[in-house]
Each structure stands twice: as C-alpha cells, then as structure tokens.
Scaffold this motif. Structure first.
Motif, PDB file in Angstrom:
ATOM      1  N   THR A  83      -8.246  -5.162  -2.692  1.00  0.00           N
ATOM      2  CA  THR A  83      -6.866  -5.385  -2.549  1.00  0.00           C
ATOM      3  C   THR A  83      -6.555  -6.226  -1.163  1.00  0.00           C
ATOM      4  N   ILE A  84      -6.084  -7.413  -1.042  1.00  0.00           N
ATOM      5  CA  ILE A  84      -6.074  -8.337   0.065  1.00  0.00           C
ATOM      6  C   ILE A  84      -4.781  -7.884   0.655  1.00  0.00           C
ATOM      7  N   VAL A  85      -4.919  -7.587   1.808  1.00  0.00           N
ATOM      8  CA  VAL A  85      -3.543  -7.107   2.707  1.00  0.00           C
ATOM      9  C   VAL A  85      -3.186  -8.134   3.778  1.00  0.00           C
ATOM     10  N   GLY A 111      -7.555  -9.825  -5.243  1.00  0.00           N
ATOM     11  CA  GLY A 111      -8.246 -10.918  -5.146  1.00  0.00           C
ATOM     12  C   GLY A 111      -9.414 -11.039  -4.549  1.00  0.00           C
ATOM     13  N   HIS A 112     -10.183 -12.161  -4.268  1.00  0.00           N
ATOM     14  CA  HIS A 112     -11.293 -12.341  -3.984  1.00  0.00           C
ATOM     15  C   HIS A 112     -11.725 -13.394  -2.605  1.00  0.00           C
ATOM     16  N   GLY A 132     -11.183  -0.774  -5.429  1.00  0.00           N
ATOM     17  CA  GLY A 132     -11.013   0.366  -4.838  1.00  0.00           C
ATOM     18  C   GLY A 132     -10.375   0.405  -3.418  1.00  0.00           C
ATOM     19  N   LEU A 133     -10.880  -0.732  -2.430  1.00  0.00           N
ATOM     20  CA  LEU A 133     -10.821  -0.763  -1.218  1.00  0.00           C
ATOM     21  C   LEU A 133      -9.855  -1.957  -0.845  1.00  0.00           C
ATOM     22  N   TYR A 134      -9.401  -1.796   0.387  1.00  0.00           N
ATOM     23  CA  TYR A 134      -8.336  -2.689   0.928  1.00  0.00           C
ATOM     24  C   TYR A 134      -9.137  -3.859   1.799  1.00  0.00           C
ATOM     25  N   VAL A 135      -8.892  -4.957   1.696  1.00  0.00           N
ATOM     26  CA  VAL A 135      -9.524  -6.068   2.369  1.00  0.00           C
ATOM     27  C   VAL A 135      -8.589  -6.660   3.332  1.00  0.00           C
ATOM     28  N   LEU A 136      -8.852  -6.248   4.782  1.00  0.00           N
ATOM     29  CA  LEU A 136      -7.945  -6.898   5.907  1.00  0.00           C
ATOM     30  C   LEU A 136      -8.516  -8.003   6.539  1.00  0.00           C
ATOM     31  N   PRO A 137      -7.693  -8.732   7.174  1.00  0.00           N
ATOM     32  CA  PRO A 137      -8.066  -9.813   8.334  1.00  0.00           C
ATOM     33  C   PRO A 137      -9.048  -8.923   9.326  1.00  0.00           C
ATOM     34  N   GLY A 138      -9.791  -9.479   9.869  1.00  0.00           N
ATOM     35  CA  GLY A 138     -10.580  -8.734  10.923  1.00  0.00           C
ATOM     36  C   GLY A 138      -9.690  -8.004  11.948  1.00  0.00           C
ATOM     37  N   LEU A 175      -8.913   3.545   1.968  1.00  0.00           N
ATOM     38  CA  LEU A 175      -7.689   4.778   2.610  1.00  0.00           C
ATOM     39  C   LEU A 175      -7.949   6.099   2.286  1.00  0.00           C
ATOM     40  N   GLN A 176      -8.724   6.407   1.063  1.00  0.00           N
ATOM     41  CA  GLN A 176      -9.009   7.537   0.569  1.00  0.00           C
ATOM     42  C   GLN A 176     -10.056   8.491   1.170  1.00  0.00           C
ATOM     43  N   LYS A 177     -11.066   7.784   2.020  1.00  0.00           N
ATOM     44  CA  LYS A 177     -11.898   8.396   2.540  1.00  0.00           C
ATOM     45  C   LYS A 177     -11.506   9.313   3.801  1.00  0.00           C
ATOM     46  N   GLU A 178     -12.382  10.496   3.813  1.00  0.00           N
ATOM     47  CA  GLU A 178     -11.818  11.448   4.818  1.00  0.00           C
ATOM     48  C   GLU A 178     -13.084  11.697   5.570  1.00  0.00           C
ATOM     49  N   GLY A 179     -12.574  12.101   6.626  1.00  0.00           N
ATOM     50  CA  GLY A 179     -13.673  12.373   7.711  1.00  0.00           C
ATOM     51  C   GLY A 179     -13.260  13.189   8.934  1.00  0.00           C
ATOM     52  N   THR A 180     -14.258  13.530  10.008  1.00  0.00           N
ATOM     53  CA  THR A 180     -13.902  14.421  11.039  1.00  0.00           C
ATOM     54  C   THR A 180     -14.437  13.541  12.282  1.00  0.00           C
ATOM     55  N   ILE A 181     -13.643  13.314  13.168  1.00  0.00           N
ATOM     56  CA  ILE A 181     -14.206  12.596  14.314  1.00  0.00           C
ATOM     57  C   ILE A 181     -15.123  13.383  15.142  1.00  0.00           C
TER      58      ILE A 181
END
Length: 454
Positions: A11-13, A21-22, A50-56, A396-402
């Motif tokens: 998902t290109i943002v 897109g690709h 399932g992931l979001y593709v952002l400009p660097g 956006l769904q991945k969770e973690g702890t700093i």
C-alpha cells in the motif's frame, strides 16, 4: 525493461493518496510506480503485501558527534540506528569539536562519514561570531543549511550579536539555503537558573522552570523579525511551546519563510513525567518537555501545516553524563538530550495507530517536509519518477517494546525504555539498497553525502 528492485503489492502512501501498487527501482532511482500487475523482470523482489510503502523517511536533526566527540556516537553507530529505525536520510548538526564553521570543518566531517554511513546524510554549518565570510564558501562546498544557537545548550556555542545575525542572514539569502535556530533566550535562562540555584533547587522540575515557554517565544520572535528583515529562510528547531506555534503561524501569515520542527518527545511526554515516572535527568532536554497543553498545541500545528517537520534531536551521551544511575539527583549536573533516531518511527506510528494523525500526514512531516525545507526535494522525500529509490516499509500491526539494550547508538540511555509501540519499520531501502530487513541491519554502508538542490 529489467529493473534492479521491485517492491510489489504494498500500500503506497503519499501525503495526497494511498493505493495498492508496485515501486520499480533502477540504477538507484525510482523508475516507475505501477498499479498493473504485469511486472518486468527484476534482480530483487520484495513482496510488501499487507505492508505500507512510504517515501524514505528523513530525520533532519541528529547529532552524530563527529569529529571530536565520537566517544558518544559516530557515523557508524548513528547511521546504523537510523537504518534500524526506518530512516533513510539524516542531517547532522554542527556543534562538534571543532564546530562545523568553515569549509575545512565541513570537509573533515565529510571525510569522517565517508564509507561509514548506512543511510544518506546532509550536513549543517554553524554561524558564530566572525564567520560570515564562510557562508558562501560553505554553500559552495555543499552544506544543506545553517544553524544559530540563540540559547545556551550542549557545546556552549554562543550566538553572534544581533546585528551580525541580520547581516549573516542577508548573506544566507543569496544562497537559497535555510538557517535553523535553537530558539531560547539566553538572558532569561541564565537569570532563572541562578535564581533557582540560589534557592537550593536541584530537583528535575527546576530545569523545566529555568527554561519557560516565554524564553522560547522571545527567541522565536527575534528570529522571525531578523529573517523577515533579511528576506531569508528560517527554521525553528525542536519547537516545544504553544506560544512558539502561534508565533510561527503568524510569521507565515506575515510572509516570512519560516518553518517549524518538533520532536516526538514534545508530542507524547509531559514535563511532569520527570517526577511522575521517575525519569528525572533521563528526560532532560533543551528546550524542555512541557505540559499537555503545549503538546496539544504542537499537535494542532502539525495538523494545520504550521509545523512542517518532525526531527528527533538525536543527542547521545554516556550514562555518566546523563546521571543514569541517579536520575533524580542534581539536575544541573546532567547533560541534555538522548538518542532518538532509532525510536522515532515506532513512536510516531503508534500515534498514527491511535488516530492522532493519518499515515499520509506523517509522510508529509517526516519525508516531504524535511526534503522541501532543506532543499533536497524532489530527489528526496517522495516516490516520483527520477527520485532517489529511498523507501521505508512499515507494518502498522507489528507490536514491540523499546529496549535500550538493543539500540545501535553508543548511548543506551533513553526515556522511552519499556514503551510499548504498535507500528514498526520492517525494511529500510537506500537508493535501491536494502540496509535493514525485519529489524536487522543488512548489507554494507551505502550512505552518500547529499548536497542541496538550489
């Protein structure tokens, strides 16, 4: 047409649109964004379903401490943290030893970074008393912009006299480059600090009280006035106050080319957390983290375009300098700042997930905004054809702890240790080169110096 890399099915943002897109990258540049599925051959394919593709994403405010202070950080460790954190380009600050105040100092920093950076990098120069004759040569050498420290902070680099600042800004106007300011009024700070110390105050909140929001407002007012007089471009670094937001908003309305930057700590923390969470010196920073009312004003500024940039003020120090073993001790003895380049994106994506801002708006302030402000657009900050093939892929769904122990910075001192985050970078791609994959560094240092487009 064969290409080098395809990031497909993501998902290109962008700030304006979100779509499936690709992204096709060839020779380090974006060759095309396709929505059709009849893709060409590629040497490497990343399936971003399932992931979001952002400009660097860009962090335009880091202190990598080279030269002279590399016991705290260097381009190896700092850029590893950037890559691990989903940042593709950083801009490094000039308060090093010696300060980046002339072409020789700039070239020394470039030499130190060469072949050591995992991400691309730009470099600021500092304006100090007597170096106005270096402004044009530094622009020619390739700095992306300049900085003036209006208030006392780490490095103790004094500002020139006001008249010299105005003259310097007039010269900077000839370059087309922007000058950022550390906006705190020194007179207010020094007076209040002495007053508090004379009262025997050394608790964490004394630091906050010694640097009130009026101190920031006074410095921002001066800076906007001077930049307007010189018809030069201005950035207010690490803005922390409601008054600052209003002054920048008014400056824009008056026709001054002024932009605002804030950091995640000012948005999600409160000054009282120094005591409430027993963070003490771990949360000491200049300007200080303030109340929730100031944070809400900063959020409004981000959403209405007054604040155009998020920068972390990544400022690593040793545990001893941060008083990590005794954070509730004498606050005056602790150094301000902490490493932030690696924790920024997860912290901000957590805010996206919480509904504080859209993902498109986040791309605006972490990619397009910094690139435009510092004359790196359109090479950086977008995925248009011909732009550098810099991509941050996030889950956006991945969770973690700093976890401070896992930071790549030489400094492991952060007030965000133990914070739960939802939304994390999973790939960092620099000009088509994968440098982080699923949280692990990948490949070799490929970062290059970025000179401004003027």
């Amino acid at each position: 047409m064969a290409v080098d890399l395809i990031v497909k099915n993501g998902t290109i943002v962008s700030p304006a649109a979100t779509y499936r897109g690709h992204v096709l990258i060839k020779d380090g540049k974006v060759a095309e964004i396709m929505v059709r599925d009849d893709l060409p051959q590629a040497k490497e394919v990343i399936d971003a379903k399932g992931l979001y593709v952002l400009p660097g994403l860009i962090d335009p405010h880091v202190h990598f401490r080279v030269p002279g202070l590399d016991y705290k950080e260097d381009f190896d460790t700092g850029s590893q943290g950037a890559a691990a954190g989903g940042i593709t380009t950083i801009i490094d600050m000039p308060n090093v030893v010696p300060p980046t105040a002339n072409v020789e100092g700039f070239q020394a920093k470039v030499a130190a970074a060469r072949n050591h950076a995992y991400v691309d990098y730009g470099i600021y120069a500092v304006i100090i008393e007597g170096n106005s004759d270096q402004i044009l040569p530094l622009a020619e050498a390739g700095v992306v912009g300049y900085k003036i420290f209006l208030g006392e902070t780490v490095g103790n680099i004094p500002a020139p006299q006001d008249g010299e600042i105005i003259d310097a800004w007039k010269i900077m106007a000839q370059t087309g480059l922007r000058c950022g300011v550390h906006a705190e009024d020194n007179g207010i700070i020094l007076y209040l600090r002495k007053k508090l110390q004379d009262l025997g105050r050394k608790d964490p909140l004394a630091h906050l009280e010694s640097r009130p929001s009026v101190s920031e407002a006074a410095a921002i007012s001066r800076a906007i006035l001077f930049a307007g007089e010189a018809k030069s471009k201005l950035m207010i670094f690490h803005m922390s106050s409601a008054e600052g937001v209003e002054l920048v908003r008014r400056g824009k309305q008056d026709g001054v080319d002024v932009a605002g930057e804030t950091g995640p700590h000012y948005l999600i923390m409160e000054g009282e957390d120094m005591v409430r969470m027993s963070l003490g010196s771990l949360l000491k920073v200049n300007p200080p983290v303030r109340s929730r009312e100031h944070a809400e004003a900063l959020w409004r500024g981000l959403l209405d375009g007054t604040i155009e940039v998020i920068g972390t003020d990544h400022a690593p120090h040793t545990p001893e300098e941060k008083m990590a073993d005794d954070p509730m001790g004498d606050i005056w003895k602790a150094v301000a700042g902490w490493p932030g380049v690696e924790t920024n994106v997860p912290l901000m994506l957590t805010q996206v997930n919480a509904g504080r801002m859209s993902l498109g708006r986040y791309v605006k302030v972490q990619a397009e905004g910094p690139a435009r402000a510092w004359n790196l657009w359109p090479r950086k900050g977008n995925l248009g054809r011909g732009a550098d093939g810099d991509i941050t892929i996030v889950d956006l769904q991945k969770e973690g702890t700093i976890d401070k122990a896992k930071l790549h910075s030489k400094s492991k001192v952060t007030p965000f240790h133990g914070f739960h985050v939802k939304g994390m970078p999973v790939y960092t791609i620099i000009r088509g080169n994968v440098v982080m994959k699923n949280g692990e560094l990948y490949g070799n240092p490929v970062g290059l110096l970025q000179k401004p487009i003027v």
